[in-house]
Write a protein that holds these residues in place. Structure first.
Motif, short mmCIF file in Angstrom:
data_model
loop_
_atom_site.label_atom_id
_atom_site.label_comp_id
_atom_site.label_asym_id
_atom_site.label_seq_id
_atom_site.Cartn_x
_atom_site.Cartn_y
_atom_site.Cartn_z
N ALA A 1 29.13 44.26 38.08
CA ALA A 1 29.07 43.33 39.20
C ALA A 1 28.81 44.10 40.48
O ALA A 1 29.34 45.21 40.67
CB ALA A 1 30.38 42.57 39.33
N PRO A 2 28.00 43.56 41.37
CA PRO A 2 27.90 44.18 42.69
C PRO A 2 29.25 44.09 43.39
O PRO A 2 30.11 43.29 43.00
CB PRO A 2 26.84 43.31 43.40
N LEU B 1 33.31 53.18 30.12
CA LEU B 1 34.42 53.16 31.07
C LEU B 1 33.94 52.76 32.46
O LEU B 1 34.59 51.99 33.17
CB LEU B 1 35.10 54.53 31.13
N ASP B 2 32.77 53.28 32.85
CA ASP B 2 32.22 52.93 34.16
C ASP B 2 31.91 51.43 34.23
O ASP B 2 32.12 50.79 35.26
CB ASP B 2 30.97 53.75 34.44
N ILE B 3 31.41 50.87 33.12
CA ILE B 3 31.16 49.43 33.06
C ILE B 3 32.46 48.66 33.28
O ILE B 3 32.48 47.66 34.02
CB ILE B 3 30.50 49.05 31.72
N TYR B 4 33.54 49.10 32.69
CA TYR B 4 34.84 48.45 32.89
C TYR B 4 35.23 48.46 34.36
O TYR B 4 35.64 47.43 34.92
CB TYR B 4 35.92 49.12 32.04
N TYR B 5 35.12 49.62 34.99
CA TYR B 5 35.49 49.73 36.40
C TYR B 5 34.65 48.80 37.27
O TYR B 5 35.14 48.25 38.26
CB TYR B 5 35.29 51.17 36.88
N ARG B 6 33.38 48.63 36.90
CA ARG B 6 32.47 47.86 37.77
C ARG B 6 32.32 46.40 37.32
O ARG B 6 31.51 45.68 37.88
CB ARG B 6 31.11 48.55 37.85
N SER B 7 33.11 45.98 36.36
CA SER B 7 33.16 44.56 35.98
C SER B 7 34.58 44.04 36.22
O SER B 7 34.84 43.41 37.25
CB SER B 7 32.72 44.38 34.53
N VAL B 8 35.49 44.36 35.33
CA VAL B 8 36.88 43.97 35.52
C VAL B 8 37.43 44.55 36.82
O VAL B 8 38.14 43.87 37.56
CB VAL B 8 37.74 44.42 34.32
N GLY B 9 37.04 45.78 37.11
CA GLY B 9 37.50 46.43 38.34
C GLY B 9 36.91 45.88 39.60
O GLY B 9 37.36 46.20 40.70
N VAL C 1 44.62 52.86 42.46
CA VAL C 1 45.40 51.71 42.91
C VAL C 1 44.72 50.45 42.37
O VAL C 1 43.50 50.33 42.42
CB VAL C 1 45.47 51.65 44.45
N ILE C 2 45.51 49.54 41.81
CA ILE C 2 45.00 48.24 41.39
C ILE C 2 45.63 47.17 42.26
O ILE C 2 46.86 47.08 42.37
CB ILE C 2 45.28 47.96 39.90
N LEU C 3 44.77 46.37 42.89
CA LEU C 3 45.20 45.25 43.71
C LEU C 3 44.81 43.95 43.05
O LEU C 3 43.74 43.84 42.45
CB LEU C 3 44.54 45.31 45.09
N MET C 4 45.67 42.96 43.13
CA MET C 4 45.37 41.61 42.67
C MET C 4 45.88 40.63 43.71
O MET C 4 47.03 40.76 44.16
CB MET C 4 46.02 41.32 41.31
N GLU C 5 45.04 39.68 44.11
CA GLU C 5 45.51 38.58 44.93
C GLU C 5 46.08 37.49 44.04
O GLU C 5 45.70 37.36 42.87
CB GLU C 5 44.37 37.99 45.76
N ASP C 6 46.95 36.67 44.60
CA ASP C 6 47.36 35.44 43.94
C ASP C 6 46.24 34.43 44.20
O ASP C 6 46.26 33.70 45.19
CB ASP C 6 48.68 34.94 44.49
N ILE C 7 45.23 34.43 43.30
CA ILE C 7 44.03 33.63 43.57
C ILE C 7 44.28 32.14 43.44
O ILE C 7 43.43 31.34 43.82
CB ILE C 7 42.85 34.06 42.68
N GLY D 1 39.51 51.72 50.22
CA GLY D 1 39.44 50.49 50.99
C GLY D 1 38.32 49.62 50.47
O GLY D 1 37.56 50.01 49.57
N GLY D 2 38.19 48.44 51.03
CA GLY D 2 37.13 47.56 50.60
C GLY D 2 37.21 46.22 51.29
O GLY D 2 37.90 46.05 52.29
N SER D 3 36.50 45.26 50.69
CA SER D 3 36.48 43.90 51.23
C SER D 3 37.14 42.96 50.24
O SER D 3 38.28 42.57 50.41
CB SER D 3 35.04 43.50 51.56
N ALA D 4 36.42 42.58 49.16
CA ALA D 4 36.97 41.62 48.20
C ALA D 4 38.07 42.25 47.35
O ALA D 4 37.95 43.39 46.90
CB ALA D 4 35.85 41.10 47.30
N VAL D 5 39.12 41.47 47.10
CA VAL D 5 40.15 41.82 46.13
C VAL D 5 40.12 40.80 45.01
O VAL D 5 39.86 41.12 43.86
CB VAL D 5 41.55 41.88 46.78
N GLY D 6 40.37 39.54 45.33
CA GLY D 6 40.26 38.48 44.33
C GLY D 6 41.17 38.70 43.15
O GLY D 6 42.33 39.08 43.29
N HIS D 7 40.62 38.45 41.95
CA HIS D 7 41.43 38.58 40.75
C HIS D 7 41.91 40.00 40.53
O HIS D 7 43.07 40.22 40.18
CB HIS D 7 40.65 38.13 39.52
#
Length: 413
Positions: free
Chosen positions: A207-208, A268-276, A339-345, A370-376
């Protein structure tokens, strides 16, 4: 933006996003011909997986850690893996099980027995069916096929509508979606009509970033840049699913292609850039002409997800809460690299910009990610730091942030 204007997921979308990992199984007449896209002329007599074992598929899925499985009940060639009433171009015209078999039924039952969610792929494009050029006749034909699948195989987690080959074609999407709503109201609808999940836009499994859960358009297929016009009642919350074959550029099994299995580091990189990146990953493991998932493909998927579990099963510390700042304390000198972040979506996607900081020996804070979207879910990886605390500060949000989790790891240890 007011809280009232925030898009929020349905309960079904929440459950689906928590699944995170799906296994795609491309299986059919192409498995026996060497084709990726059959033209509908290959005889049904070619289909004969003499060692077919749906339980082997679901054992692989369960061992790897996939939570749902999507089966190509009908690909573009029109060959049906269930004994449909609509056409003779199906398993009932094959030598497999003396024409009395039903792949969809056996896979559905195996999924239920192994606690795996079951979903179906039903290609709108049909290169075999003579009535395909006649819009109204084919709409009737397709609706009957879909109804058989929606009513005959138990609960479905997802119905996958592939846009490939249908670029520019008008189907009766209101009718099609109404059938899903009537018979499988809890099933996710992939990318067409009134979708509840969307295609990420590539077949690389990534995912982008950012990949927001709110969307108004998605690409039709790999073969056009055209964007879909969804029906007006499409929800604003339409999370993305990332599909990718474990064998590079091969969705169906072909002999002698074990060298195309993606390397461990790439998976593994696919996992980071999809689920991650907050999306679901749908990884294709194609059964072979025996009707079994090849050992090499299964082992690659298992190794990938075993490593994911090794890295992330046991956080060093975690916290949850609401507000613009969240901190976890650690023993002084603790090494942290993820670090893994999850919002209460369930309350919407509120965070628009954040920074992750580590506390130094002098008590000061230094940014590490840092970043912008957190989401799930957002997975941040960074160079290892020794610290006594990690905090997240929200720099911009559209409403008060609600953190489902902040978890910190020394994943490379």
């Amino acid at each position: 933006m007011s809280i009232e204007q925030l898009a929020v997921p349905s309960l079904q979308q929440l459950r689906w996003q928590d699944m995170e990992l799906g296994m795609f199984c491309h299986f059919g007449i192409n498995t026996f011909t060497g084709n990726e896209w059959g033209d509908g002329t290959d005889p049904a007599s070619l289909f004969n997986p003499t060692q077919f074992d749906a339980r082997q598929w679901t054992r692989v899925a369960r061992r790897a850690g996939f939570r749902y499985l999507i089966l190509t009940a009908k690909h573009h060639d029109g060959f049906c893996l269930w004994p449909t009433r609509t056409t003779d171009y199906s398993v009932k015209s094959s030598p497999w099980r003396d024409g009395k078999g039903d792949v969809v039924k056996e896979v559905a039952e195996a999924c239920r027995e192994d606690g795996i969610g079951f979903g179906i792929y039903l290609s709108p494009w049909d290169r075999h069916e003579p009535c395909y050029p006649e819009k109204e006749a084919y709409d009737d034909f397709y609706a009957e096929q879909l109804t058989e699948l929606l009513t005959g195989y138990g609960p479905l987690v997802e119905v996958w509508f592939d846009g490939a080959g249908s670029e520019g074609r008008e189907y009766d999407w209101r009718r099609i979606i109404s059938l899903v709503e009537k018979y499988q109201p809890d099933a996710m609808r992939f990318n067409m009509g009134v979708p509840t999940i969307r295609w990420v836009g590539n077949e690389d499994g990534v995912a982008p970033y950012p990949c927001w859960n709110t969307a108004e358009t998605a690409r039709v297929s790999m073969f056009t840049k055209d964007m879909l016009t969804w029906l007006p009642d499409t929800p604003k919350w339409v999370p993305a699913e990332c599909d990718v074959p474990i064998r590079n550029q091969s969705w169906f099994w072909h002999p002698g292609e074990e060298s195309k299995i993606r390397p461990h580091a790439e998976l593994l990189d696919i996992y980071y850039r999809s689920v991650g990146h907050g999306c679901n990953l749908l990884l294709n493991l194609a059964p072979d002409d025996r009707g079994l998932i090849p050992d090499a493909d299964a082992e690659a998927a298992i190794a990938m997800l075993d490593e994911v579990r090794r890295r992330f099963a046991h956080p060093l510390a975690e916290a949850s809460g609401k507000g613009d700042e969240l901190t976890v304390e650690l023993p002084n000198g603790t090494t942290v690299d993820h670090v893994i972040l999850m919002e209460d979506i369930s309350k919407g996607e509120r965070i628009r910009e954040y920074v992750v900081e580590a506390r130094g020996a002098d008590g000061g804070w230094a940014p590490v990610a840092g970043g912008s979207a957190v989401g799930h879910k957002k997975i941040d990886r960074f160079d290892p730091v020794k610290t006594s605390a990690i905090r997240v500060r929200v720099l911009r949000s559209v409403a008060e942030p609600h953190f489902r989790h902040l978890r910190v790891y020394n994943a490379e240890a």
